[in-house]
Scaffold this motif. Sequence first.
Motif, PDB file in Angstrom:
ATOM      1  N   ASP A   1      -2.147   3.505  -1.205  1.00 37.59           N
ATOM      2  CA  ASP A   1      -3.289   2.819  -1.813  1.00 37.59           C
ATOM      3  C   ASP A   1      -4.208   2.347  -0.700  1.00 37.59           C
ATOM      4  O   ASP A   1      -3.768   1.683   0.236  1.00 37.59           O
ATOM      5  N   PHE A   2      -5.505   2.671  -0.784  1.00 32.86           N
ATOM      6  CA  PHE A   2      -6.443   2.252   0.254  1.00 32.86           C
ATOM      7  C   PHE A   2      -6.648   0.747   0.280  1.00 32.86           C
ATOM      8  O   PHE A   2      -6.937   0.169   1.314  1.00 32.86           O
TER       9      PHE A   2
ATOM     10  N   GLN B   1       0.796  -1.223   0.000  1.00 32.03           N
ATOM     11  CA  GLN B   1       0.000   0.000   0.000  1.00 32.03           C
ATOM     12  C   GLN B   1       0.835   1.283   0.000  1.00 32.03           C
ATOM     13  O   GLN B   1       0.344   2.318  -0.410  1.00 32.03           O
TER      14      GLN B   1
ATOM     15  N   PHE C   1      -8.092  -2.861  -8.715  1.00 30.99           N
ATOM     16  CA  PHE C   1      -8.412  -1.439  -8.633  1.00 30.99           C
ATOM     17  C   PHE C   1      -8.216  -0.980  -7.193  1.00 30.99           C
ATOM     18  O   PHE C   1      -8.536  -1.708  -6.257  1.00 30.99           O
ATOM     19  N   THR C   2      -7.687   0.227  -7.030  1.00 23.60           N
ATOM     20  CA  THR C   2      -7.598   0.800  -5.687  1.00 23.60           C
ATOM     21  C   THR C   2      -7.623   2.320  -5.759  1.00 23.60           C
ATOM     22  O   THR C   2      -6.931   2.916  -6.582  1.00 23.60           O
ATOM     23  N   PRO C   3      -8.425   2.962  -4.932  1.00 24.65           N
ATOM     24  CA  PRO C   3      -8.316   4.417  -4.813  1.00 24.65           C
ATOM     25  C   PRO C   3      -7.037   4.733  -4.031  1.00 24.65           C
ATOM     26  O   PRO C   3      -6.580   3.927  -3.223  1.00 24.65           O
ATOM     27  N   TYR C   4      -6.458   5.899  -4.273  1.00 21.97           N
ATOM     28  CA  TYR C   4      -5.218   6.240  -3.583  1.00 21.97           C
ATOM     29  C   TYR C   4      -5.137   7.738  -3.336  1.00 21.97           C
ATOM     30  O   TYR C   4      -5.868   8.525  -3.942  1.00 21.97           O
ATOM     31  N   VAL C   5      -4.262   8.128  -2.442  1.00 19.98           N
ATOM     32  CA  VAL C   5      -3.936   9.527  -2.181  1.00 19.98           C
ATOM     33  C   VAL C   5      -2.417   9.659  -2.253  1.00 19.98           C
ATOM     34  O   VAL C   5      -1.690   8.677  -2.064  1.00 19.98           O
TER      35      VAL C   5
ATOM     36  N   GLU D   1       2.909   7.800  -1.800  1.00 17.99           N
ATOM     37  CA  GLU D   1       1.584   7.355  -2.229  1.00 17.99           C
ATOM     38  C   GLU D   1       1.054   6.319  -1.248  1.00 17.99           C
ATOM     39  O   GLU D   1       1.813   5.511  -0.724  1.00 17.99           O
TER      40      GLU D   1
END
Length: 160
Positions: free
Chosen positions: A113-114, A70, A126-130, A111
Amino acid sequence: MLKLKNTLRMKLRTVVIIALLSIPFFGKAQMEFGMRFGIANYLGDVASRPVPSESNLAGGLFLRANLTAQWKLRGELTMGRISGEDRSTLAEGFTNLNFRTTLQELGVTMEYDFLPFLPGSPYLTFTPYVFGGVAGFRYNPQAQTLGNTYINLRQLGTEG
């Protein structure tokens, strides 16, 4: 021009040295290296619309360490040139304004990854990330004179 090439070489060496020295801290981190290429164009006061003849190549390098499934740490160097000339876009009343500059950006990003992203997994595709980081850039705008020489604009204080 020679000074610019020497500066770029020193910056590239610095990025490579930092990346190589950082590898032991990552342990078994998976490393990724990438390149990007594109076109840079200027749109602003001097050029009211993009002009294809003033498009310039741009590119960059990045190095990313996948610390965990992550967490990722990425360093990148991006360079491109932009230029503008008012006679390219104004039909009448041009004032012979022009400029060119090479943009150089050096940045470090973290970064998150959720969800764990595992390439090849049929379930985790697929993963949303900030992400967040810091970057600095450098430029040196120049203008071409009627004698076809270039002068540095920063020293003239043309920004106001």
